[in-house]
Design an enzyme around this catalytic site. Structure first.
Site, mmCIF file in Angstrom:
data_model
loop_
_atom_site.group_PDB
_atom_site.id
_atom_site.type_symbol
_atom_site.label_atom_id
_atom_site.label_comp_id
_atom_site.label_asym_id
_atom_site.label_seq_id
_atom_site.Cartn_x
_atom_site.Cartn_y
_atom_site.Cartn_z
ATOM 1 N N ASN A 11 39.272 -15.432 65.478
ATOM 2 C CA ASN A 11 39.876 -16.022 64.279
ATOM 3 C C ASN A 11 39.262 -15.321 63.078
ATOM 4 O OD1 ASN A 11 40.701 -17.617 62.155
ATOM 5 N ND2 ASN A 11 39.552 -19.443 62.806
ATOM 6 N N TRP A 12 40.034 -14.424 62.463
ATOM 7 C CA TRP A 12 39.479 -13.635 61.354
ATOM 8 C C TRP A 12 39.419 -14.427 60.047
ATOM 9 C CZ3 TRP A 12 41.485 -7.838 61.696
ATOM 10 C CH2 TRP A 12 40.862 -7.234 62.807
ATOM 11 N N LYS A 13 39.994 -15.631 60.048
ATOM 12 C CA LYS A 13 40.012 -16.461 58.825
ATOM 13 C C LYS A 13 40.513 -15.623 57.645
ATOM 14 C CE LYS A 13 36.506 -19.375 60.868
ATOM 15 N NZ LYS A 13 35.433 -20.350 60.684
ATOM 16 N N HIS A 98 43.016 -26.164 62.652
ATOM 17 C CA HIS A 98 41.608 -25.765 62.511
ATOM 18 C C HIS A 98 40.929 -26.722 61.533
ATOM 19 C CE1 HIS A 98 38.049 -23.505 61.403
ATOM 20 N NE2 HIS A 98 38.205 -22.826 62.516
ATOM 21 N N GLU A 100 38.990 -26.282 59.172
ATOM 22 C CA GLU A 100 39.046 -25.886 57.754
ATOM 23 C C GLU A 100 40.368 -26.313 57.132
ATOM 24 O OE1 GLU A 100 38.016 -21.793 58.478
ATOM 25 O OE2 GLU A 100 35.969 -22.420 58.979
ATOM 26 N N GLU A 165 36.171 -27.504 68.849
ATOM 27 C CA GLU A 165 35.296 -26.902 67.855
ATOM 28 C C GLU A 165 34.577 -28.008 67.085
ATOM 29 O OE1 GLU A 165 36.574 -22.654 66.786
ATOM 30 O OE2 GLU A 165 37.618 -24.010 65.446
ATOM 31 N N GLY A 171 30.529 -21.857 61.750
ATOM 32 C CA GLY A 171 29.960 -21.142 60.609
ATOM 33 C C GLY A 171 28.475 -21.381 60.413
ATOM 34 N N SER A 210 30.200 -21.012 66.379
ATOM 35 C CA SER A 210 28.984 -20.193 66.517
ATOM 36 C C SER A 210 28.845 -19.525 67.879
ATOM 37 C CB SER A 210 27.735 -21.026 66.194
ATOM 38 O OG SER A 210 27.753 -21.415 64.833
ATOM 39 N N GLY A 231 34.847 -17.027 65.421
ATOM 40 C CA GLY A 231 35.056 -16.681 64.019
ATOM 41 C C GLY A 231 34.304 -15.420 63.653
#
Ligand code: PGA
Length: 251
Positions: A11-13, A98, A100, A165, A171, A210, A231
């Site tokens: 997931n490159w965000k 997700h 976020e 997650e 993160g 992570s 990530g």
């Protein structure tokens, strides 16, 4: 139990520019040999999906998106991208719900389920994310929160992927213990089985939060873990390749 092919998704965000797409063939150069045994997926930011598909053309790396509209059909929704458009430019998967997006965009379980349904209607595989916050874990509410998220944000369809997650592990630096991961993965599969019965055994359940080259092997060895949603460590081919190569199916 049905055989589940591992899926390791990056997931490159909201990171990277066109130049980052060079990581895709670089990744393939390192993991191409194990590609038959493991699905490798990169989800770049939306503007780069078509170019990512091009960059992946001579490889077995699959391309996905990070979000889609809940509206399946073309309609007047300024700024939205529907799943059919993502499929049209070469995406095979789409991450929905997700944490976020749940936090920053106040996405509800209902909205996430509508997005997953729209993805399925377009022939994409939705990766539905669930996971508790630290406060919820500390209050002993993991089963309640994750159970409700699975019930309410997944469609009753076995063609989905679920990603566990824990919000507090994303993160950061810490991950749950292996028994904690196994416990939640078991809970997710039991919850899926309430609606899907035996078909729930075919659903891949990924761990995310992570994951990196140092802890991936241990996480992949955990019971009920069918891969990872990665990530930060998916942005560089060397790190992501090391994660993929640490899966037992790569040996
Ligand atoms: P991380 O992110 O691997 O950087 O913790 C995971 C994710 O948010 O999917």
């Amino acid at each position: 139990m049905a055989a589940r092919k591992p899926l390791i998704a990056g997931n490159w965000k909201m990171y990277g520019r066109s130049a980052a797409l060079g990581e895709i063939p670089a990744l393939w150069a390192q993991v191409g040999g194990v590609a038959g045994a493991i699905d490798a997926l990169i989800c770049p930011p939306a503007p780069y999906i078509a170019a990512a598909r091009q960059a992946a053309a001579a490889t077995g790396v699959q391309i996905g998106a990070q979000d889609c509209s809940p509206a399946a059909d073309d309609s007047a929704r300024t700024g939205e991208v529907n799943a059919a458009m993502l499929a049209d430019v070469g995406a095979r998967y789409v991450i929905v719900g997700h944490s976020e997006r749940r936090t920053l965009h106040a996405e509800s379980n209902d909205l996430v389920r509508h997005k997953a349904e729209a993805a399925l209607a377009a022939g994409l595989t939705p990766i539905v994310c669930v996971g508790e916050t630290l406060a919820e874990r500390e209050a002993g509410r993991v089963a309640e929160v994750v159970g409700a998220q699975v019930r309410e944000s997944t469609p009753a369809d076995a063609r989905i992927v679920v990603a566990y997650e824990p919000v507090w592990a994303i993160g950061g630096a810490s991950t749950p213990t292996i028994p904690e991961i196994e416990e939640v993965h078991h809970l997710i599969r039991e919850t899926l089985a309430e609606r899907l019965a035996g078909e729930a055994n075919g659903v891949r359940i990924l761990y995310g939060g992570s994951v990196g080259p140092k802890n991936a092997a241990e996480i992949f060895a955990a019971m009920g873990v069918d891969g990872a949603l990665v990530g930060r460590a998916s942005l560089k081919a060397a790190d992501f390749a090391a994660i993929i190569l640490s899966h037992p199916a790569a040996k």
